[in-house]
Design an enzyme around this catalytic site. Structure first.
Site, PDB file in Angstrom:
ATOM      1  N   GLY A 130       0.839  -1.187   0.000  1.00 49.98           N
ATOM      2  CA  GLY A 130       0.000   0.000   0.000  1.00 49.98           C
ATOM      3  C   GLY A 130       0.877   1.240   0.000  1.00 49.98           C
ATOM      4  O   GLY A 130       2.102   1.157   0.108  1.00 49.98           O
ATOM      5  N   LEU A 131       0.239   2.377  -0.110  1.00 51.83           N
ATOM      6  CA  LEU A 131       0.964   3.643  -0.127  1.00 51.83           C
ATOM      7  C   LEU A 131       1.707   3.893   1.177  1.00 51.83           C
ATOM      8  O   LEU A 131       1.351   3.345   2.227  1.00 51.83           O
ATOM      9  CB  LEU A 131      -0.022   4.804  -0.359  1.00 51.83           C
ATOM     10  CG  LEU A 131      -0.694   4.891  -1.724  1.00 51.83           C
ATOM     11  CD1 LEU A 131      -1.760   5.976  -1.714  1.00 51.83           C
ATOM     12  CD2 LEU A 131       0.332   5.141  -2.829  1.00 51.83           C
ATOM     13  N   SER A 132       2.698   4.751   1.104  1.00 50.75           N
ATOM     14  CA  SER A 132       3.386   5.204   2.310  1.00 50.75           C
ATOM     15  C   SER A 132       2.366   5.869   3.222  1.00 50.75           C
ATOM     16  O   SER A 132       1.565   6.695   2.771  1.00 50.75           O
ATOM     17  CB  SER A 132       4.481   6.206   1.919  1.00 50.75           C
ATOM     18  OG  SER A 132       5.131   6.693   3.059  1.00 50.75           O
ATOM     19  N   ALA A 150      -0.119   4.305   4.744  1.00 50.79           N
ATOM     20  CA  ALA A 150      -1.410   3.610   4.743  1.00 50.79           C
ATOM     21  C   ALA A 150      -1.634   2.806   6.020  1.00 50.79           C
ATOM     22  O   ALA A 150      -2.763   2.557   6.406  1.00 50.79           O
ATOM     23  CB  ALA A 150      -1.532   2.696   3.522  1.00 50.79           C
ATOM     24  N   GLY A 151      -0.537   2.370   6.666  1.00 50.06           N
ATOM     25  CA  GLY A 151      -0.668   1.606   7.908  1.00 50.06           C
ATOM     26  C   GLY A 151      -0.065   0.212   7.854  1.00 50.06           C
ATOM     27  O   GLY A 151      -0.312  -0.606   8.738  1.00 50.06           O
ATOM     28  N   SER A 180       5.934  -1.743  -2.307  1.00 54.66           N
ATOM     29  CA  SER A 180       5.898  -2.631  -3.474  1.00 54.66           C
ATOM     30  C   SER A 180       4.849  -2.159  -4.487  1.00 54.66           C
ATOM     31  O   SER A 180       3.820  -2.786  -4.657  1.00 54.66           O
ATOM     32  CB  SER A 180       5.687  -4.092  -3.071  1.00 54.66           C
ATOM     33  OG  SER A 180       4.627  -4.287  -2.195  1.00 54.66           O
TER      34      SER A 180
END
Length: 183
Positions: A12-14, A16-17, A86
């Site tokens: 997931g995005l930076s 996001a958790g 990723s």
């Protein structure tokens, strides 16, 4: 009794958790007596892949190296929790095929939420043009098409997201127990 190894890949995005969920899940699994290793993208970049940049080729190589380590660990009975952006679907799928016992977890939050959570100031720097090729700003993030687990971190608590992953792990363990019983 030997535990079955598996890799749980948080993408997931930076912001996001991913790391938050992986860290909490690791605590729970360790309390239950499992062998667990967390491979966090930020930490791996400081050691195993510090020679790589952020081009498409370097990002793919970063994921392949992390996948190689995850595969070694999981085939030796370790539950590996990989927390790494990723961004490219094809290399995530390649790594998943290589590992075999692999669960992809899409940690999803809207870009604006990730930017609000940005404790490192990376999004701000990317928006100011100080960082080029930043995922979600001027480099794409390709979400999984059919993730086995999707954590919606702008709407769920950490505990709810962890529970989703635990549920999927329990299904995996039940299926491997059935396979072992059939031998």
């Amino acid at each position: 009794m030997q535990q079955d190894g598996i890799t749980v890949w948080f993408t997931g995005l930076s912001g996001a958790g991913k790391s938050t969920i992986a860290t909490e899940l690791a605590k729970i699994l360790r309390r239950q007596g499992y062998k667990v290793e967390v491979l966090d993208g930020d930490i791996v970049r400081k050691s195993l892949t510090r020679d790589l940049g952020y081009s498409r080729a370097d990002r793919d190589e970063n994921i392949r190296r992390i996948g190689f380590v995850a595969n070694l660990l999981s085939r030796n009975g370790v539950i590996v929790l990989v927390s790494v952006i990723s961004p490219y679907r094809d290399v995530r799928e390649e790594v998943g095929r290589e590992i075999g016992n692999f669960i992809e977890v899409y940690v999803k939050a809207p870009l604006e939420v990730c930017e609000e959570r940005d404790v490192k100031g990376l999004y701000k720097r990317a928006r100011a043009g100080e960082i080029r090729g930043f995922t979600g700003i001027d480099d794409p993030y390709e979400p999984p098409l059919h993730p086995p687990v999707e954590c919606l971190t702008d709407r769920e608590t950490v505990a709810e997201s962890v529970a989703k992953v635990m549920d999927k792990l329990e299904v995996f363990w039940a299926s491997t127990a059935l396979s072992s019983a059939q031998l």
